[in-house]
Write a protein that holds these residues in place. Structure first.
Motif, PDB file in Angstrom:
ATOM      1  N   ALA A 153       0.836  -1.197   0.000  1.00 43.60           N
ATOM      2  CA  ALA A 153       0.000   0.000   0.000  1.00 43.60           C
ATOM      3  C   ALA A 153       0.877   1.256   0.000  1.00 43.60           C
ATOM      4  O   ALA A 153       0.594   2.229  -0.710  1.00 43.60           O
ATOM      5  CB  ALA A 153      -0.931  -0.015   1.213  1.00 43.60           C
ATOM      6  N   ALA A 154       1.972   1.219   0.761  1.00 43.15           N
ATOM      7  CA  ALA A 154       2.881   2.366   0.823  1.00 43.15           C
ATOM      8  C   ALA A 154       3.562   2.576  -0.529  1.00 43.15           C
ATOM      9  O   ALA A 154       3.682   3.722  -1.001  1.00 43.15           O
ATOM     10  CB  ALA A 154       3.920   2.152   1.913  1.00 43.15           C
ATOM     11  N   ALA A 155       3.972   1.470  -1.186  1.00 45.52           N
ATOM     12  CA  ALA A 155       4.638   1.567  -2.480  1.00 45.52           C
ATOM     13  C   ALA A 155       3.682   2.148  -3.523  1.00 45.52           C
ATOM     14  O   ALA A 155       4.052   2.998  -4.341  1.00 45.52           O
ATOM     15  CB  ALA A 155       5.133   0.193  -2.920  1.00 45.52           C
ATOM     16  N   ARG A 156       2.429   1.690  -3.463  1.00 43.84           N
ATOM     17  CA  ARG A 156       1.427   2.172  -4.411  1.00 43.84           C
ATOM     18  C   ARG A 156       1.189   3.678  -4.228  1.00 43.84           C
ATOM     19  O   ARG A 156       1.102   4.432  -5.195  1.00 43.84           O
ATOM     20  CB  ARG A 156       0.118   1.412  -4.201  1.00 43.84           C
ATOM     21  N   ALA A 157       1.138   4.089  -2.949  1.00 46.34           N
ATOM     22  CA  ALA A 157       0.916   5.512  -2.661  1.00 46.34           C
ATOM     23  C   ALA A 157       2.070   6.353  -3.187  1.00 46.34           C
ATOM     24  O   ALA A 157       1.880   7.441  -3.734  1.00 46.34           O
ATOM     25  CB  ALA A 157       0.728   5.713  -1.166  1.00 46.34           C
ATOM     26  N   THR A 158       3.310   5.835  -3.033  1.00 46.59           N
ATOM     27  CA  THR A 158       4.492   6.563  -3.516  1.00 46.59           C
ATOM     28  C   THR A 158       4.454   6.674  -5.042  1.00 46.59           C
ATOM     29  O   THR A 158       4.728   7.736  -5.597  1.00 46.59           O
ATOM     30  CB  THR A 158       5.782   5.828  -3.089  1.00 46.59           C
ATOM     31  N   ALA A 159       4.096   5.556  -5.707  1.00 44.78           N
ATOM     32  CA  ALA A 159       4.061   5.545  -7.179  1.00 44.78           C
ATOM     33  C   ALA A 159       3.030   6.547  -7.708  1.00 44.78           C
ATOM     34  O   ALA A 159       3.257   7.249  -8.694  1.00 44.78           O
ATOM     35  CB  ALA A 159       3.734   4.132  -7.664  1.00 44.78           C
ATOM     36  N   LYS A 160       1.914   6.606  -7.025  1.00 44.98           N
ATOM     37  CA  LYS A 160       0.829   7.493  -7.436  1.00 44.98           C
ATOM     38  C   LYS A 160       1.236   8.962  -7.296  1.00 44.98           C
ATOM     39  O   LYS A 160       0.901   9.805  -8.128  1.00 44.98           O
ATOM     40  CB  LYS A 160      -0.400   7.225  -6.547  1.00 44.98           C
ATOM     41  N   ALA A 161       1.989   9.227  -6.228  1.00 44.20           N
ATOM     42  CA  ALA A 161       2.409  10.595  -5.956  1.00 44.20           C
ATOM     43  C   ALA A 161       3.455  11.054  -6.947  1.00 44.20           C
ATOM     44  O   ALA A 161       3.553  12.241  -7.268  1.00 44.20           O
ATOM     45  CB  ALA A 161       2.944  10.690  -4.517  1.00 44.20           C
ATOM     46  N   ALA A 162       4.268  10.092  -7.472  1.00 42.55           N
ATOM     47  CA  ALA A 162       5.380  10.433  -8.356  1.00 42.55           C
ATOM     48  C   ALA A 162       4.894  10.832  -9.756  1.00 42.55           C
ATOM     49  O   ALA A 162       3.800  10.553 -10.137  1.00 42.55           O
ATOM     50  CB  ALA A 162       6.333   9.252  -8.457  1.00 42.55           C
TER      51      ALA A 162
END
Lengths: 328, 94
Positions: free
Chosen positions: A319-328
């Motif tokens: 979930a954290a990785a997905r959130a980071t990818a979305k923000a990038a």
């Protein structure tokens, strides 16, 4: 919060002595020690041992009573018992957190328990044979625990003292629900009264043993008292427990299983019979009626939950990785 | 010892209008679980109306060795307290 381990390097013996004298002065002045403050290594280790064993006792202590949740005689008693056992889990968690401030990890403490390196209160190695045992545990075992814990609300280590304040507030409910249960049995049928008496017979002596060996044989007492992590001696607390409990038993119409018990007007205390310390040490060594079963149950719970703990970590990571990818 | 859940600090607002106050800490895999666990561990008796959780590693704390440097200067500034100024008894509204 995690302790910041203060790296003192390798100071000279004199510097350490001066530091330790300042530390003791703080304690003597009644100033609490907090996680980030300098403390002697022995103080840290003693507290880790004391607090973690206390935490383990709360966690293992769920088992004897948990045994009766599905067999409680009414929905009301069942809800009360569930709430009580849930409190014990909470107490364990407060205490584990307090111990962690001293620099030991939760997993390390759990591992120490499961490997048999850490102890828990030997009282929980006795079985709960009847419903009356649930009452006797609340009344006597939690009663002894409160007696022991109230002074610890004033102990020198801040995180431990604060955890004990929360614990003590909640323990008062535990003791009362136990006495309330005993009252119901004492006012019941002859069979119920006999069941209450039988529970008192079996839990009386182990409850007095909870305070630990007699003062003369207690290994850690003097230093712990100087550090204010133990405020009364084992025998002082045990005497208080006897004095408080005997009239409570009389009110229930039950007989304390001690032929030597009698009021001593001169001392202003009850005199009581000799405790079978051989039994105590035997249970501490692992040979009580339920030692193996208790530890086995804890280990199994931990092992069976492993996949779940790991799955939650994996999910949190994704979930954290997905959130980071979305923000990038 | 692998994959130990991170530590979270828990803050509870006890009543509407009061500040959140630190009550303790717990382990949880993520923030949602930390809130769920905090509810079970710290609010079993109506202690709260709101919960904050913060990862312990994200807290920056002052060091005990800096205590004198940080806090001693305030001690000599008693004039910051209203009681420093004696007021005449017969003047009202001060």
């Amino acid at each position: 919060m995690y302790a910041q381990m203060v790296d003192t390097g390798t100071p000279s013996a004199a510097a350490v002595d001066a530091q330790e004298a300042r530390f003791q002065q703080r304690i003597d002045d009644g100033i609490r020690i907090e996680a980030q403050d300098w403390m002697p290594e022995r103080y840290r280790r003693t507290l880790i041992r004391q607090i973690s064993q206390h935490a383990h006792s709360e966690i293992v202590g769920q088992l004897p009573e948990g045994n009766w949740i599905t067999r409680a005689p009414s929905l009301k008693r069942k809800a009360i018992l569930l709430a009580k056992v849930q409190d014990e889990a909470g107490h364990g968690l407060y205490l584990y957190s307090a111990a962690e401030t001293l620099g030991i990890s939760r997993d390390q403490m759990v591992d120490d328990l499961h490997a048999g390196r850490a102890k828990y209160s030997s009282i929980f190695n006795y079985p709960t044979l009847t419903w009356a045992d649930v009452g006797a545990i609340g009344w006597l075992v939690d009663g002894s625990a409160i007696m022991n814990q109230i002074p610890l609300c004033r102990c020198s280590y801040g995180p431990y003292a604060r955890a004990m304040i929360r614990v003590c507030k909640e323990e008062a409910f535990h003791m009362r629900q136990g006495y309330d249960l005993m009252l119901a049995l004492a006012r019941g049928t002859p069979a119920q009264q006999a069941m209450a008496q039988d529970a008192l017979n079996r839990w009386w002596w182990p409850s007095l043993m909870m305070f630990g060996p007699p003062d003369g044989d207690s290994v850690h007492s003097a230093q712990s008292q100087a550090w204010k992590i133990k405020l009364f001696t084992n025998d002082e607390l045990r005497q208080k427990m006897v004095d408080q409990t005997v009239p409570q038993a009389e009110y229930l119409g039950l007989t304390v299983p001690d032929p030597d018990l009698k009021w001593n007007a001169e001392r202003g205390h009850y005199d009581f019979g000799a405790i079978d310390w051989e039994e105590f040490y035997n249970v501490v060594k692992g040979n009580g009626p339920c030692n193996r079963e208790r530890l086995e149950t804890r280990r199994r719970a931990w092992d069976d939950g492993e996949w779940f703990r790991e799955a939650l970590v994996a999910h949190a990571g994704k979930a954290a990785a997905r959130a980071t990818a979305k923000a990038a | 010892m692998k994959n130990e859940w991170p530590l979270w600090e828990v803050f509870i607002r006890s009543q509407h209008g009061l500040a959140h106050r630190h009550v303790g800490s717990l382990h949880a895999p993520d923030a949602t679980m930390a809130i769920n666990n905090a509810r079970d561990v710290y609010t079993r008796r109506n202690e709260g109306t709101s919960i904050w959780v913060v990862k312990s590693v994200d807290i920056t704390a002052s060091h005990p060795d800096d205590k004198a440097e940080l806090f001693d200067p305030a001690q000599s500034k008693v004039y910051r307290h209203p009681t420093f100024f004696p007021m005449p008894d017969d003047v009202k509204g001060l």
